[in-house]
Design an enzyme around this catalytic site. Structure first.
Site, PDB file in Angstrom:
ATOM      1  N   ASP A  31       1.172  -0.840   0.199  1.00  0.00           N
ATOM      2  CA  ASP A  31       0.371  -0.246  -0.196  1.00  0.00           C
ATOM      3  C   ASP A  31       0.936   0.950   0.044  1.00  0.00           C
ATOM      4  O   ASP A  31       2.143   1.637   0.342  1.00  0.00           O
ATOM      5  CB  ASP A  31      -0.845   0.240   1.287  1.00  0.00           C
ATOM      6  CG  ASP A  31      -2.302   0.858   1.135  1.00  0.00           C
ATOM      7  OD1 ASP A  31      -2.368   1.687  -0.149  1.00  0.00           O
ATOM      8  OD2 ASP A  31      -2.582   1.062   2.181  1.00  0.00           O
ATOM      9  N   ASN A  79     -10.941  -2.722  -5.504  1.00  0.00           N
ATOM     10  CA  ASN A  79     -10.376  -2.070  -6.539  1.00  0.00           C
ATOM     11  C   ASN A  79     -10.775  -1.497  -7.726  1.00  0.00           C
ATOM     12  O   ASN A  79     -10.528  -0.733  -8.234  1.00  0.00           O
ATOM     13  CB  ASN A  79      -8.845  -2.423  -6.467  1.00  0.00           C
ATOM     14  CG  ASN A  79      -7.799  -2.340  -5.162  1.00  0.00           C
ATOM     15  OD1 ASN A  79      -7.175  -3.562  -4.778  1.00  0.00           O
ATOM     16  ND2 ASN A  79      -8.116  -1.409  -4.179  1.00  0.00           N
TER      17      ASN A  79
END
Ligand code: IPE
Ligand code: IPE
Ligand code: MG
EC number: 2.5.1.-
Length: 251
Positions: A31, A79
């Site tokens: 991330d 996502n």
């Protein structure tokens, strides 16, 4: 009075720890690509490109350290909520990665695996992934597992459906559905237990990654943004893991 039987599925303390204290199975929630780019006034795609470099670097480092399985969260089932342009960019980078890296993986004796519903990706990507999996299947070295269109809740729901179908068809009794049966129906069924789960960029949540498998994993949250993650960061997390005492509910 009868004593309670010890459940057979209880994890064995010390599992995953070789004599060296090196975790066998490490997973990373990669991330911080967007924030890395933002800090440099660059478009988000620039962060994702550097993120791919980090994948290359860290996969090699994991092999040097002696980690048997490295599982990387590359694209979550959530996502898709990102703007279409960013999703397209991420798929483009995946395409490039598969094109450029598979020969190296073969040379380095790595077995590639994918978890998640990657069949929902575009046809050419599905073909490339299947080819890469087949081409590395006979390798005997460490495993690189990429989570693509992966969501842990969907994985557990799929396992439940699979077991329910077996019951429906009469090949399984409902009473036999225990932890081991569910584990045996997960995408990770042939992988060793998860020892260490790392998330980069300072966020402290699992974002629907390996929820079942993380039951007794050690968690490490590091502030490093994924594009800056390197061998030293990984070695630091592994060293920290080696100092932890895993108890699995015992003493
Ligand atoms: C991780 O970086 C890459 C993916 C989730 C595909 P992000 O894109 O989430 O970066 P931040 O969180 O916005 O910094
Ligand atoms: C998790 O990161 C997914 C991947 C790393 C592929 P996100 O950036 O998507 O997670 P949230 O939205 O911050 O929870
Ligand atoms: Mg993020």
């Amino acid at each position: 009075m009868t004593a309670l039987a010890a459940p057979t599925s209880a994890p064995d303390p010390g599992q995953g720890l070789g004599k060296t204290g090196i975790p066998r199975h490490v997973a990373i929630i990669m991330d911080g690509n967007g924030r890395w780019a933002h800090a440099r006034a660059l478009p988000r795609i620039a962060g994702h490109k550097q993120g791919v470099e980090a994948v290359r670097r860290v996969a090699r480092a994991a092999r040097d350290i002696g980690i048997d399985v490295l599982t990387l969260y590359a694209f979550s089932s959530e996502n898709w909520r990102r703007p279409a342009e960013e999703v397209g960019d991420l798929m483009g980078l995946l395409r490039l990665f598969l094109k450029n890296e598979v020969d190296d993986l073969i040379r380095e004796n790595v077995r590639l695996r994918v978890i998640g519903d990657y069949r929902a990706l575009s046809d050419d990507l599905v073909r490339m992934i299947d080819t890469a999996i087949v081409r590395t299947a006979d390798n005997s070295g460490p495993r690189l597992v990429i989570a693509l269109n992966y969501g842990a809740q969907a994985e557990i729901a799929a396992a439940a459906r699979h077991l329910a179908r077996e019951v429906e068809q009469g090949s399984r009794a409902a009473d036999t559905i225990d932890e081991a049966a569910i584990e045996g129906a997960l995408a990770t069924r042939d992988l060793p237990p998860l020892d260490l789960l790392i998330r980069t960029s300072g966020e402290q949540r699992l974002s629907n990654f390996l929820l079942w498998q993380a039951a007794y994993a050690e968690l490490a949250f590091v502030d490093t943004l994924w594009p800056d993650f390197d061998e030293a960061t990984l070695r630091g997390a592994v060293a920290d893991f080696g100092r932890r005492q895993r108890r699995f509910g015992g003493l």
